[in-house]
Structures are given as structure tokens and as C-alpha cells.
Design an enzyme around this catalytic site. Sequence first.
Site, mmCIF file in Angstrom:
data_model
loop_
_atom_site.group_PDB
_atom_site.id
_atom_site.type_symbol
_atom_site.label_atom_id
_atom_site.label_comp_id
_atom_site.label_asym_id
_atom_site.label_seq_id
_atom_site.Cartn_x
_atom_site.Cartn_y
_atom_site.Cartn_z
ATOM 1 N N VAL A 89 0.863 -1.195 0.000
ATOM 2 C CA VAL A 89 0.000 0.000 0.000
ATOM 3 C C VAL A 89 0.890 1.232 0.000
ATOM 4 O O VAL A 89 1.802 1.355 0.819
ATOM 5 C CB VAL A 89 -0.921 0.026 1.250
ATOM 6 C CG1 VAL A 89 -1.794 1.276 1.246
ATOM 7 C CG2 VAL A 89 -1.795 -1.214 1.310
ATOM 8 N N GLY A 145 6.950 3.682 -14.842
ATOM 9 C CA GLY A 145 7.035 2.544 -13.915
ATOM 10 C C GLY A 145 5.953 2.543 -12.856
ATOM 11 O O GLY A 145 6.060 1.830 -11.860
ATOM 12 N N LYS A 203 -5.919 -2.717 -2.042
ATOM 13 C CA LYS A 203 -5.288 -1.895 -1.000
ATOM 14 C C LYS A 203 -6.293 -1.541 0.103
ATOM 15 O O LYS A 203 -5.942 -1.514 1.294
ATOM 16 C CB LYS A 203 -4.694 -0.634 -1.622
ATOM 17 C CG LYS A 203 -3.487 -0.940 -2.514
ATOM 18 C CD LYS A 203 -3.104 0.234 -3.375
ATOM 19 C CE LYS A 203 -1.856 -0.049 -4.210
ATOM 20 N NZ LYS A 203 -1.606 0.942 -5.247
ATOM 21 N N GLY A 227 6.221 3.937 -8.273
ATOM 22 C CA GLY A 227 7.562 4.298 -8.762
ATOM 23 C C GLY A 227 8.536 3.188 -8.408
ATOM 24 O O GLY A 227 8.416 2.569 -7.356
HETATM 25 N N1 LIG Z 1 5.863 -0.261 -9.720
HETATM 26 C C1 LIG Z 1 5.255 0.248 -8.665
HETATM 27 O O1 LIG Z 1 5.160 1.473 -8.504
HETATM 28 C C2 LIG Z 1 4.704 -0.645 -7.624
HETATM 29 C C3 LIG Z 1 4.581 -1.993 -7.826
HETATM 30 N N2 LIG Z 1 4.035 -2.799 -6.852
HETATM 31 C C4 LIG Z 1 3.913 -4.223 -7.091
HETATM 32 O O2 LIG Z 1 5.237 -4.771 -7.132
HETATM 33 C C5 LIG Z 1 5.285 -5.877 -8.049
HETATM 34 C C6 LIG Z 1 6.397 -5.621 -9.070
HETATM 35 O O3 LIG Z 1 6.143 -4.409 -9.718
HETATM 36 P P1 LIG Z 1 7.057 -3.955 -10.950
HETATM 37 O O4 LIG Z 1 8.454 -4.371 -10.724
HETATM 38 O O5 LIG Z 1 6.726 -2.558 -11.197
HETATM 39 O O6 LIG Z 1 6.428 -4.867 -12.090
HETATM 40 P P2 LIG Z 1 7.091 -5.281 -13.483
HETATM 41 O O7 LIG Z 1 5.969 -5.694 -14.348
HETATM 42 O O8 LIG Z 1 8.056 -4.243 -13.928
HETATM 43 O O9 LIG Z 1 7.972 -6.550 -13.086
HETATM 44 C C7 LIG Z 1 7.434 -7.778 -12.717
HETATM 45 C C8 LIG Z 1 8.433 -8.834 -13.171
HETATM 46 O O10 LIG Z 1 7.998 -10.073 -12.652
HETATM 47 C C9 LIG Z 1 8.243 -11.051 -13.659
HETATM 48 N N3 LIG Z 1 7.325 -12.153 -13.407
HETATM 49 C C10 LIG Z 1 5.984 -12.147 -13.513
HETATM 50 N N4 LIG Z 1 5.484 -13.350 -13.162
HETATM 51 C C11 LIG Z 1 6.548 -14.135 -12.846
HETATM 52 C C12 LIG Z 1 6.690 -15.470 -12.432
HETATM 53 N N5 LIG Z 1 5.653 -16.282 -12.272
HETATM 54 N N6 LIG Z 1 7.938 -15.935 -12.197
HETATM 55 C C13 LIG Z 1 9.017 -15.137 -12.363
HETATM 56 N N7 LIG Z 1 8.936 -13.868 -12.772
HETATM 57 C C14 LIG Z 1 7.709 -13.367 -12.992
HETATM 58 C C15 LIG Z 1 7.991 -10.357 -14.982
HETATM 59 O O11 LIG Z 1 8.658 -11.001 -16.043
HETATM 60 C C16 LIG Z 1 8.519 -8.962 -14.695
HETATM 61 O O12 LIG Z 1 9.868 -8.817 -15.098
HETATM 62 C C17 LIG Z 1 3.886 -5.978 -8.672
HETATM 63 O O13 LIG Z 1 3.174 -6.962 -7.975
HETATM 64 C C18 LIG Z 1 3.274 -4.605 -8.405
HETATM 65 O O14 LIG Z 1 1.875 -4.669 -8.247
HETATM 66 C C19 LIG Z 1 3.651 -2.303 -5.640
HETATM 67 C C20 LIG Z 1 3.780 -0.968 -5.365
HETATM 68 C C21 LIG Z 1 4.240 -0.041 -6.359
HETATM 69 N N1 LIG Z 2 0.188 0.442 -10.125
HETATM 70 C C1 LIG Z 2 0.195 0.845 -8.759
HETATM 71 C C2 LIG Z 2 1.553 0.631 -8.181
HETATM 72 C C3 LIG Z 2 1.533 0.585 -6.724
HETATM 73 O O1 LIG Z 2 0.825 -0.166 -6.086
HETATM 74 C C4 LIG Z 2 -0.150 2.324 -8.664
HETATM 75 O O2 LIG Z 2 -0.144 2.990 -9.685
HETATM 76 O O3 LIG Z 2 -0.459 2.795 -7.548
#
Ligand SMILES: NC(=O)C1=CN([C@@H]2O[C@H](COP(=O)(O)OP(=O)(O)OC[C@H]3O[C@@H](n4cnc5c(N)ncnc54)[C@H](O)[C@@H]3O)[C@@H](O)[C@H]2O)C=CC1
Ligand SMILES: N[C@@H](CC=O)C(=O)O
Length: 348
Positions: free
Chosen positions: A153, A207, A225, A323
Site C-alpha cells: 500500500v 514505472g 489496498k 515508482g
Molecule cells: N511499480 C510500482 O510502482 C509498484 C509496484 N508494486 C507491485 O510490485 C510488483 C512488481 O512491480 P514492478 O516491478 O513494477 O512490475 P514489473 O511488471 O516491472 O515486473 C514484474 C516482473 O515479474 C516477472 N514475473 C511475472 N510473473 C513471474 C513469475 N511467475 N515468475 C518469475 N517472474 C515473474 C515479470 O517477467 C517482470 O519482469 C507488482 O506486484 C506490483 O503490483 C507495488 C507498489 C508499487
Molecule cells: N500500479 C500501482 C503501483 C503501486 O501499487 C499504482 O499505480 O499505484
Amino acid sequence: MTTYNLALIGFGGVNRALAELIRDEPQRFSSLGFELRVVAITDLAFGSLVQGDGIDLAAVLAMPRGSSFDGLPGGSSDPRNEEVIKNSPADIVVEATFTSPVDGEPAVSHVRWAIESGKHVVTTNKGPVALQGTSLSKLAAGNGVRFEYEGAVMSGTPVIRLAHKMLGGLELNAVQGILNGTSNYVLGRMEAGLRLDEAIAEAQNLGYAEADPTADIGGSDVRLKVAILANELLGATIHPSDVHTTGIQDITSDDVAQALANGLRWKLIGEARRESDGRIVASVQPIALEADHPLAGISGATNAVSFTTDLLGAVTVSGPGAGRVETAYALISDIIAVDDFVKGAVRA
Ligand SMILES: NC(=O)C1=CN([C@@H]2O[C@H](COP(=O)(O)OP(=O)(O)OC[C@H]3O[C@@H](n4cnc5c(N)ncnc54)[C@H](O)[C@@H]3O)[C@@H](O)[C@H]2O)C=CC1
Ligand SMILES: N[C@@H](CC=O)C(=O)O
């Protein structure tokens, strides 16, 4: 100096940002009393890599998407998540794969495998927390390890831990806020004249967005959330499907312009509230706020949440809601919590 071995599950925006911080700023961690060594990485795109002496982060960060860990010592073109989580010499599993708003998988299994093999878990993935948080926390306690999820969150803004630690003596009766960075960014860019699809593309490049941005725009990200906050902080036992949810997908550029002309700003508001009979009622919906509403001025990927408390009235926390680096910081704060647990220390 304690060294924690990490397994990074998912090597996308967030875990790459964490790897960059470990590569570039070791002093940030040594000043906290530990060092971090990445011994395993898995990703759908790259496969898996396990090197017990520590992976050369500069080398793997330089690998273009589309290349494979196959051919590197300890490398494979398959992600091999289960084998890596259970058998790699990691102390802490860092779960940052895609969030599934439906059943939380495969991240729920990743967390369970880690805990059952005696490893701490830190995660930014909302699925396991919103859908299986109670059972996974119990499992972690029973196995003597930590399950930490501050980034689920409001990204790196420390809202869950802050509420637990600093608002513990208060009765919390409601939480209300802007809890999705992408939709808030998109609404702001539509106010500046962009089309919805153009604004979403910008949020993806920055991102902020989920792999499937309909989760951001359609409200299912905020629904998770709200469920997390209601269950963690209001003592509820709700499922995300209990949160009545409407996203911003039907808000048009005309609606946004019309609102602005009338001194209003559209915001996607998530809320959970304790009713007088004790029931928790939760919702996600777009609301056109008066310009002087405290949440109307929250712009871009910034989020804010207001806690309604018995002794202090409203307490509001604001900060980054999305981010890559901001969310990597959530993982660092979780690792600090693991370190506190391991060392039996209480940090001031
Ligand atoms: N980017 C943001 O601002 C935020 C992201 N999150 C959460 O954090 C997590 C990661 O976010 P990001 O890095 O931005 O996402 P992203 O999409 O950039 O990266 C996710 C990575 O996980 C890999 N992946 C997906 N399923 C997989 C599996 N079964 N086994 C191995 N690799 C797998 C993908 O190939 C990808 O490289 C997500 O769950 C997102 O909801 C939470 C808060 C903020
Ligand atoms: N996609 C989400 C990432 C964080 O949880 C957002 O935009 O808030």
C-alpha cells in the site's frame, strides 16, 4: 556485519531498482548494520540464476530484456521459482512478480514455499497480502520467520508500519484516501489535455502502472489496498470482492474539463469505514472533489491516506504511491524489519 542473502523473484522495475541500490550504495546498508548479497534471481523473461557466492549485479543489470540466464554458471532459461525459493541459499525471498487481483497466484505459492523452507519474505505484491494475508502471516509466525509487505500500500511511503507503531493507542474508525499512483497521475494528465490512452502510456513508462493497467484504471488495484488497510488497521476480515468498486474508465476528457471549470477535481477514492453496528463498509469510486478538499491537491503519483481516529481526529499521511525506486525503498524498510526481528532489536 550481518550478511543477508536475497533471492529476487521477478526482475522487473522494482527488483531491478533494489538491485541497483545494492550495487551502487552498499554504504546505505552497512550504516544499518548489514550487507545484502543477491544469490538468486528468477524472472519469466530471463529464467533463473543461482550463485551462492553472490551474483554480479552489474553484469545481470546490463543484460537486455530478451536475453537469458541460460549459459551462465547456475543459470537456466526457465524461471524455476519453486526450486529456487526452496533450495537456494537465500535468507530472504524478495517477491515482486505481477499482482493477480483474482487469486494472488503464483505469488501466494512463492510466499508459502519461502516461509515453509524457513526463509523470510518481503514483498510489494498486493495479491498475497489482500487475499491470503492472515493465513500467510500465521504461517510465518509458526515457522519463526517474517512476512513483511509495506510496499503493498502506497509504495515506499510507510503507511502500514507507521499506523501499527505510531497509532497503536488510538481507535481507528475509517481510512480514506488516494491509493493508486497511476490513476491519480492519469487524471492529472487528462486535466492537462492528454487523452486517457496517452496518459496511461506515460504512467507505464514511468514505472507506475501494473503490467495490466486496467487494474489501475478499473479500480481493482485500489480494491486490494482498501481490503489490506481494512483488515490490517480496522480489524476487519473482508475479501477484496466485498469492496464495492468503480474505476475511472468512464471518466472522459470532457468530464475532467467540466469539473475543472466548476472548481472540482476528479479523484479515485478508496475508503473503509466502521458503521455504528460494527460492520466495515468499503468502497472504491471516482469522486469530483471541491478544490479545498484535503485530497484535491494530491497530484501526480503521490498518494494520501487519512485515518479517522478517536483521540486525534483525522491523521493524514502523504507520499509516493508508485515508482520503481520508491517501491524498492519499501523492500528496504521490510528488510530492516527482518533485521530487527533477527537481532531481537527495537529501532528507535
Ligand atoms: N511499480 C510500482 O510502482 C509498484 C509496484 N508494486 C507491485 O510490485 C510488483 C512488481 O512491480 P514492478 O516491478 O513494477 O512490475 P514489473 O511488471 O516491472 O515486473 C514484474 C516482473 O515479474 C516477472 N514475473 C511475472 N510473473 C513471474 C513469475 N511467475 N515468475 C518469475 N517472474 C515473474 C515479470 O517477467 C517482470 O519482469 C507488482 O506486484 C506490483 O503490483 C507495488 C507498489 C508499487
Ligand atoms: N500500479 C500501482 C503501483 C503501486 O501499487 C499504482 O499505480 O499505484
